[in-house]
Design a protein around this motif. Sequence first.
Motif, mmCIF file in Angstrom:
data_model
loop_
_atom_site.group_PDB
_atom_site.id
_atom_site.type_symbol
_atom_site.label_atom_id
_atom_site.label_comp_id
_atom_site.label_asym_id
_atom_site.label_seq_id
_atom_site.Cartn_x
_atom_site.Cartn_y
_atom_site.Cartn_z
ATOM 1 N N SER A 13 0.844 -1.193 0.000
ATOM 2 C CA SER A 13 0.000 0.000 0.000
ATOM 3 C C SER A 13 0.880 1.244 0.000
ATOM 4 O O SER A 13 1.901 1.307 0.688
ATOM 5 C CB SER A 13 -0.923 0.009 1.207
ATOM 6 O OG SER A 13 -0.168 -0.012 2.400
ATOM 7 N N VAL A 15 0.753 5.687 -0.105
ATOM 8 C CA VAL A 15 0.093 6.985 -0.126
ATOM 9 C C VAL A 15 1.041 7.978 -0.786
ATOM 10 O O VAL A 15 2.212 8.072 -0.424
ATOM 11 C CB VAL A 15 -0.280 7.467 1.288
ATOM 12 C CG1 VAL A 15 -0.687 8.938 1.275
ATOM 13 C CG2 VAL A 15 -1.427 6.633 1.851
ATOM 14 N N ARG A 46 -3.106 5.380 -2.966
ATOM 15 C CA ARG A 46 -4.045 6.425 -2.580
ATOM 16 C C ARG A 46 -3.316 7.763 -2.673
ATOM 17 O O ARG A 46 -2.194 7.902 -2.177
ATOM 18 C CB ARG A 46 -4.557 6.194 -1.151
ATOM 19 C CG ARG A 46 -5.595 7.221 -0.695
ATOM 20 C CD ARG A 46 -6.351 6.709 0.543
ATOM 21 N NE ARG A 46 -5.477 6.460 1.662
ATOM 22 C CZ ARG A 46 -5.142 7.379 2.574
ATOM 23 N NH1 ARG A 46 -5.602 8.621 2.451
ATOM 24 N NH2 ARG A 46 -4.351 7.070 3.571
#
Length: 335
Positions: A13, A15, A46
């Motif tokens: 993941s 960001v 994201r």
Amino acid sequence: MFFGWSLAWAQPSVVFLNPGKADESFWSDVDLYAEAAAKRLGIRLRTFHSQRNHYSMIKHLEEMINQQRLPDYVMLVNEKNALPRMLTLLEGLPVYVVVLLNDLDLQQQQLRSQNPHWQKYLLSCLVPNNYWIGQQTAKEMYNKAGAQPGQVVLISGDKATPASIEREAGAVGFFQQQANLQVKQIVYGQWEELRSYQQTRVLLKRYPQLKYLWTANDHMAFGSLAAIQEAGLEPGKDIYVGTVNTSEQALSLLEKGDISALGGGHFIAAGWGLSLIYHHAAGRSLPSKINAPMFQLLQVNTPFYQQLKSKDWSNIPFESLLQSHQLGSDHQVVR
């Protein structure tokens, strides 16, 4: 566990703290390229847009920490020298950091070399050659004008962002080497079209013999062009304009001749950052810094130019942009 996602997951993941606006041409292109990379590489991405407010980046990072929703990796941009504060917030937390577009300063480099936490978690810095593109766009303007003598003004981005400082230095360096040119003034448009328009109106009155106007990004060039045309002058004939970024409008103005020199390509930075993360998640070591050849001086109807117009990045082999044999030592990556 403190953070919500684990490297044990198949998909890391990430960001991305985007310092720009979602509808701003350059940062929109950064997003599109990064989204294509994330999809191909199997990375959960994201993106947060700070709307050109570096304090907003810091605040969003603080909120992620306070709410315990940190990713495996963050990609940061040292916009207006916000990086030191963001690194301070992240110190001690199990989050890997990739820095995009602006180099670490000497203090940050020492921090990485001396601090055990950052030796592990500050992975790499991916930096385009802003000095080079500033120099090349200035040179192209001069050549398009047939090396005519004249006055020069520059509308730079801001006084704090390393990319802005280096881009400006490259342009100024070229102009100052030409004996028949006079660099009259440098102003700072803060990357904004309206501000550049207002500044150019003043500059045109102040320097009626102005021949060359260089801006650090395309939005400022749009503002300058509006002021030039409003004054009854013809861009590409009375005044030559050079700038950086590959928005659809900038490409159109290059084709038309209103923009005489255009550089770009560094919108690929976040996509390349995801490629680095892909390799790191697979267990490969990364160079502490990559001087990436992102920038090109754009010429109409070349293959790269046509790809810029189509904005189709679906077939880019993001997993092989940075070959495994290139990782683990400091040297320039070849595109």
